[in-house]
Structures are given as structure tokens and as C-alpha cells.
Motif scaffolding. Structure first.
Motif, PDB file in Angstrom:
ATOM      1  N   ARG A 224     -21.105  12.554   3.232  1.00  0.00           N
ATOM      2  CA  ARG A 224     -20.043  11.959   4.035  1.00  0.00           C
ATOM      3  C   ARG A 224     -20.417  12.024   5.506  1.00  0.00           C
ATOM      4  N   ASN A 225     -20.138  10.935   6.242  1.00  0.00           N
ATOM      5  CA  ASN A 225     -20.463  10.854   7.669  1.00  0.00           C
ATOM      6  C   ASN A 225     -19.290  10.311   8.480  1.00  0.00           C
ATOM      7  N   ASN A 226     -18.086  10.667   8.072  1.00  0.00           N
ATOM      8  CA  ASN A 226     -16.873  10.266   8.797  1.00  0.00           C
ATOM      9  C   ASN A 226     -16.750   8.743   8.888  1.00  0.00           C
ATOM     10  N   ARG A 227     -17.103   8.050   7.825  1.00  0.00           N
ATOM     11  CA  ARG A 227     -16.956   6.593   7.768  1.00  0.00           C
ATOM     12  C   ARG A 227     -15.571   6.275   7.190  1.00  0.00           C
ATOM     13  N   VAL A 228     -14.564   6.414   8.004  1.00  0.00           N
ATOM     14  CA  VAL A 228     -13.179   6.345   7.554  1.00  0.00           C
ATOM     15  C   VAL A 228     -12.647   4.919   7.673  1.00  0.00           C
ATOM     16  N   VAL A 229     -12.073   4.423   6.594  1.00  0.00           N
ATOM     17  CA  VAL A 229     -11.435   3.107   6.566  1.00  0.00           C
ATOM     18  C   VAL A 229      -9.935   3.330   6.746  1.00  0.00           C
ATOM     19  N   ARG A 230      -9.417   2.862   7.875  1.00  0.00           N
ATOM     20  CA  ARG A 230      -8.003   3.067   8.200  1.00  0.00           C
ATOM     21  C   ARG A 230      -7.236   1.773   8.007  1.00  0.00           C
ATOM     22  N   ALA A 231      -5.961   1.927   7.671  1.00  0.00           N
ATOM     23  CA  ALA A 231      -5.102   0.772   7.392  1.00  0.00           C
ATOM     24  C   ALA A 231      -3.801   0.910   8.176  1.00  0.00           C
ATOM     25  N   PRO A 232      -3.031  -0.179   8.273  1.00  0.00           N
ATOM     26  CA  PRO A 232      -1.736  -0.106   8.957  1.00  0.00           C
ATOM     27  C   PRO A 232      -0.796   0.907   8.299  1.00  0.00           C
ATOM     28  N   GLY A 233       0.205   1.330   9.055  1.00  0.00           N
ATOM     29  CA  GLY A 233       1.127   2.346   8.552  1.00  0.00           C
ATOM     30  C   GLY A 233       2.093   1.833   7.516  1.00  0.00           C
ATOM     31  N   CYS A 234       2.487   0.573   7.623  1.00  0.00           N
ATOM     32  CA  CYS A 234       3.417  -0.025   6.671  1.00  0.00           C
ATOM     33  C   CYS A 234       3.024  -1.482   6.480  1.00  0.00           C
ATOM     34  N   ILE A 235       2.994  -1.935   5.230  1.00  0.00           N
ATOM     35  CA  ILE A 235       2.499  -3.273   4.922  1.00  0.00           C
ATOM     36  C   ILE A 235       3.531  -4.031   4.098  1.00  0.00           C
ATOM     37  N   THR A 236       3.774  -5.273   4.487  1.00  0.00           N
ATOM     38  CA  THR A 236       4.614  -6.182   3.721  1.00  0.00           C
ATOM     39  C   THR A 236       3.724  -7.164   2.954  1.00  0.00           C
ATOM     40  N   TYR A 237       4.365  -7.971   2.131  1.00  0.00           N
ATOM     41  CA  TYR A 237       3.624  -8.992   1.385  1.00  0.00           C
ATOM     42  C   TYR A 237       2.877  -9.928   2.334  1.00  0.00           C
ATOM     43  N   ASP A 238       3.557 -10.413   3.362  1.00  0.00           N
ATOM     44  CA  ASP A 238       2.920 -11.343   4.292  1.00  0.00           C
ATOM     45  C   ASP A 238       1.720 -10.715   4.989  1.00  0.00           C
ATOM     46  N   GLN A 239       1.818  -9.441   5.313  1.00  0.00           N
ATOM     47  CA  GLN A 239       0.698  -8.766   5.973  1.00  0.00           C
ATOM     48  C   GLN A 239      -0.463  -8.556   5.009  1.00  0.00           C
ATOM     49  N   LEU A 240      -0.145  -8.258   3.763  1.00  0.00           N
ATOM     50  CA  LEU A 240      -1.215  -8.014   2.788  1.00  0.00           C
ATOM     51  C   LEU A 240      -1.979  -9.289   2.466  1.00  0.00           C
ATOM     52  N   LEU A 241      -1.364 -10.431   2.658  1.00  0.00           N
ATOM     53  CA  LEU A 241      -2.066 -11.692   2.433  1.00  0.00           C
ATOM     54  C   LEU A 241      -3.290 -11.835   3.326  1.00  0.00           C
ATOM     55  N   HIS A 242      -3.287 -11.163   4.474  1.00  0.00           N
ATOM     56  CA  HIS A 242      -4.403 -11.273   5.407  1.00  0.00           C
ATOM     57  C   HIS A 242      -5.622 -10.493   4.946  1.00  0.00           C
ATOM     58  N   CYS A 243      -5.412  -9.423   4.200  1.00  0.00           N
ATOM     59  CA  CYS A 243      -6.531  -8.600   3.726  1.00  0.00           C
ATOM     60  C   CYS A 243      -6.005  -7.547   2.768  1.00  0.00           C
ATOM     61  N   ASN A 244      -6.831  -7.098   1.843  1.00  0.00           N
ATOM     62  CA  ASN A 244      -6.433  -6.005   0.958  1.00  0.00           C
ATOM     63  C   ASN A 244      -6.622  -4.679   1.683  1.00  0.00           C
ATOM     64  N   PHE A 245      -5.590  -4.263   2.407  1.00  0.00           N
ATOM     65  CA  PHE A 245      -5.661  -3.016   3.160  1.00  0.00           C
ATOM     66  C   PHE A 245      -5.537  -1.786   2.264  1.00  0.00           C
ATOM     67  N   ILE A 246      -5.135  -1.974   1.005  1.00  0.00           N
ATOM     68  CA  ILE A 246      -4.853  -0.842   0.118  1.00  0.00           C
ATOM     69  C   ILE A 246      -6.089  -0.533  -0.717  1.00  0.00           C
ATOM     70  N   GLY A 247      -6.771   0.554  -0.409  1.00  0.00           N
ATOM     71  CA  GLY A 247      -7.885   0.985  -1.245  1.00  0.00           C
ATOM     72  C   GLY A 247      -7.358   1.378  -2.615  1.00  0.00           C
ATOM     73  N   ASN A 248      -7.911   0.792  -3.672  1.00  0.00           N
ATOM     74  CA  ASN A 248      -7.354   1.017  -5.006  1.00  0.00           C
ATOM     75  C   ASN A 248      -7.360   2.486  -5.396  1.00  0.00           C
ATOM     76  N   LEU A 249      -8.333   3.254  -4.930  1.00  0.00           N
ATOM     77  CA  LEU A 249      -8.399   4.677  -5.243  1.00  0.00           C
ATOM     78  C   LEU A 249      -7.329   5.472  -4.530  1.00  0.00           C
ATOM     79  N   THR A 250      -6.596   4.843  -3.601  1.00  0.00           N
ATOM     80  CA  THR A 250      -5.548   5.548  -2.860  1.00  0.00           C
ATOM     81  C   THR A 250      -4.146   5.157  -3.298  1.00  0.00           C
ATOM     82  N   GLY A 251      -3.971   3.992  -3.922  1.00  0.00           N
ATOM     83  CA  GLY A 251      -2.636   3.462  -4.157  1.00  0.00           C
ATOM     84  C   GLY A 251      -1.909   4.087  -5.335  1.00  0.00           C
TER      85      GLY A 251
END
Length: 263
Positions: free
Chosen positions: A143-170
Motif C-alpha cells: 500500500r502506498n496511500n493511493r486513496v480513492v475518495r468520493a463525495p459525502g452524499c450521493i443522489t441518483y443524478d450525481q451517480l449518473l456522472h460516475c460510479n463513485f461507490i467502490g463495490n467492496l465498500t457498499g
């Protein structure tokens, strides 16, 4: 004071979390992934490992853990088609928990993942999904601190722009949305999160790094030329967007993906 009351109430409220883990020839890394679930500080979970036609020692490793911990079940996917949707759906169908979470057999969880995530369902009534930031690690676990960060709260319209939810986290709440299965398409987790949020719910981020994504040399995400068109097909074939609308979203999505891949 309010925080203390919330924590005390949560200590008496421990619903079951079903963790879905598809498995295919993962003998080299499987034990680490299973141990990261066993090490959870929140202990009300079941781990459902679904073997997807492995021909290495994966099954024997999984069964050895199941023989020692009654919270672990090992199933065999009867509908192998080379897609992750089949074993995931088989696991979802077998799940007994209120909450459904996902962990692939080469990724890892932080020990406090579930304990940090589950209270957010109560503190955010509109949340049907709780997720977290995650860190990339190399195939050998470096590990080398390669952190993928996402917005604090996501709606449907926001998620349409990109899959911010890492499947291993949801994690999603079946009391709010029922059991949501994944479609037999590429980028199936993205479609699943979209279908949940389209019902009017939100996805809430813990704002902490609670999972570790292993960059395997043969992983789907490493085949970038192959996967570059998956979002386009989702916009056009799954969501049925008109061509110009699909282009706009696809360009935005591609920009986010480029930024994420640079981490």
C-alpha cells in the motif's frame, strides 16, 4: 451527549449483515480476504462464499474456514457464465441478513468497516446505501496511500456522472429497497447502485478508508481497453438515454475515471 446516546442505542441493535464473496481461483489471496471479515469488530455477519468453477485450492480453503466458523457458508454457483453477476445473485438469493455487502475474494476490509457504516443508516433516514473511501494496493498487498475518495452524499443524478461507490465498500438496506439483484451486464455493480438510488434514496459515505482494493494483473479493471465502452453501453442500452445525453454523461464519466486511474 447525543453521540453517546446514539452509540448506546446502536450497541443493542445488531442486525445481520450478509457479505457476498464470489470466488474463482483465488487460493493465493482468499485467506486474507476471509480473515478481514472474521476480524470485523461488528460480529453480527454471515459470509457467503460462492465458488464459481474454481480449479485450484480455493474450495478447500473456503471449506476449512466454514468448518471452524458457523457464520461462513460455502456454495457453488450452478450457473457459471464467466460473469460476476451469476455468483453474486446466487449469494444475494441465499442471504439472510437485513444488510447486504460485497467483498471480492482478493480484496480486504478494515476491521472497523461494518461498525462505522451501519449506524449511518439510522442517522441518515434517506440512506439506502452506505459506502466508504478505499485504498488501492498492489497484487502483493503493498500500500502506498493511493486513496480513492468520493463525495459525502450521493443522489441518483450525481451517480449518473460516475460510479463513485467502490463495490467492496457498499452496503444496502433490504428493509428499504428489498433484495436488489445485479443484471447480467458488464459494470453490473454500477447498474445495481443506480437502480437503488433511482427509488429516491441517497448513498452516504463514511468519509474514512475502510477497504483495500487489490490491483490484480488479470483483474477486470486492469483491462482498460476492454472496459472503456461499458459505461456507454449502460447509458444507451440499460438506461436508454438519447444519443446526445449519453455522450454528455459518457464524457463526464470518462473524465472521472481518468482522474481515478491516476491515483
Amino acid at each position: 451527549m447525543i453521540k453517546e446516546k446514539t452509540s448506546a442505542a446502536w450497541a443493542e441493535h445488531t442486525p445481520l449483515v450478509s457479505v457476498i464473496m464470489p470466488m474463482h481461483n483465488a487460493a493465493q489471496v482468499l485467506s486474507e480476504s476471509i480473515e478481514s471479515v472474521i476480524s470485523q469488530t461488528y460480529t453480527s455477519w454471515e459470509l457467503i462464499i460462492i465458488d464459481d468453477s474454481s480449479n485450484d485450492d480455493s474450495m478447500s480453503i473456503a471449506q476449512s474456514y466454514a468448518s471452524r466458523d458457523g457464520r461462513i457458508r460455502v456454495l457453488s454457483n450452478p450457473h457459471h457464465n464467466g460473469m460476476p453477476s451469476a455468483p453474486r445473485n446466487f449469494g444475494i438469493a441465499a442471504a439472510r441478513g437485513r444488510y447486504i455487502a460485497f467483498l471480492d475474494s482478493d480484496d480486504l476490509w478494515h476491521p472497523d468497516k461494518l461498525r462505522q457504516q451501519l449506524p449511518l443508516f439510522d442517522s441518515h433516514p434517506s440512506a439506502a446505501i452506505v459506502f466508504s473511501d478505499y485504498e488501492k494496493m498492489s497484487e502483493d498487498g503493498t500500500r502506498n496511500n493511493r486513496v480513492v475518495r468520493a463525495p459525502g452524499c450521493i443522489t441518483y443524478d450525481q451517480l449518473l456522472h460516475c460510479n463513485f461507490i467502490g463495490n467492496l465498500t457498499g452496503i444496502y438496506d433490504t428493509h428499504k429497497v428489498g433484495k436488489v439483484h445485479v443484471r447480467d451486464v458488464h459494470h453490473e455493480d454500477y447498474v445495481m447502485w443506480l437502480e437503488i438510488l433511482k427509488q429516491g434514496y441517497t448513498a452516504v459515505n463514511t468519509g474514512t478508508v475502510l477497504a483495500y482494493y487489490r490491483l490484480m494483473s488479470q483483474s477486470v479493471s486492469s483491462r482498460r481497453l476492454e472496459v472503456v465502452m461499458w459505461p456507454w453501453r449502460i447509458y444507451r442500452q440499460v438506461l436508454c438515454f438519447p444519443w446526445l445525453k449519453a455522450v454528455r454523461y459518457y464524457l463526464r464519466y470518462s473524465w472521472y475515471v481518468v482522474r481515478k486511474n491516476m491515483i
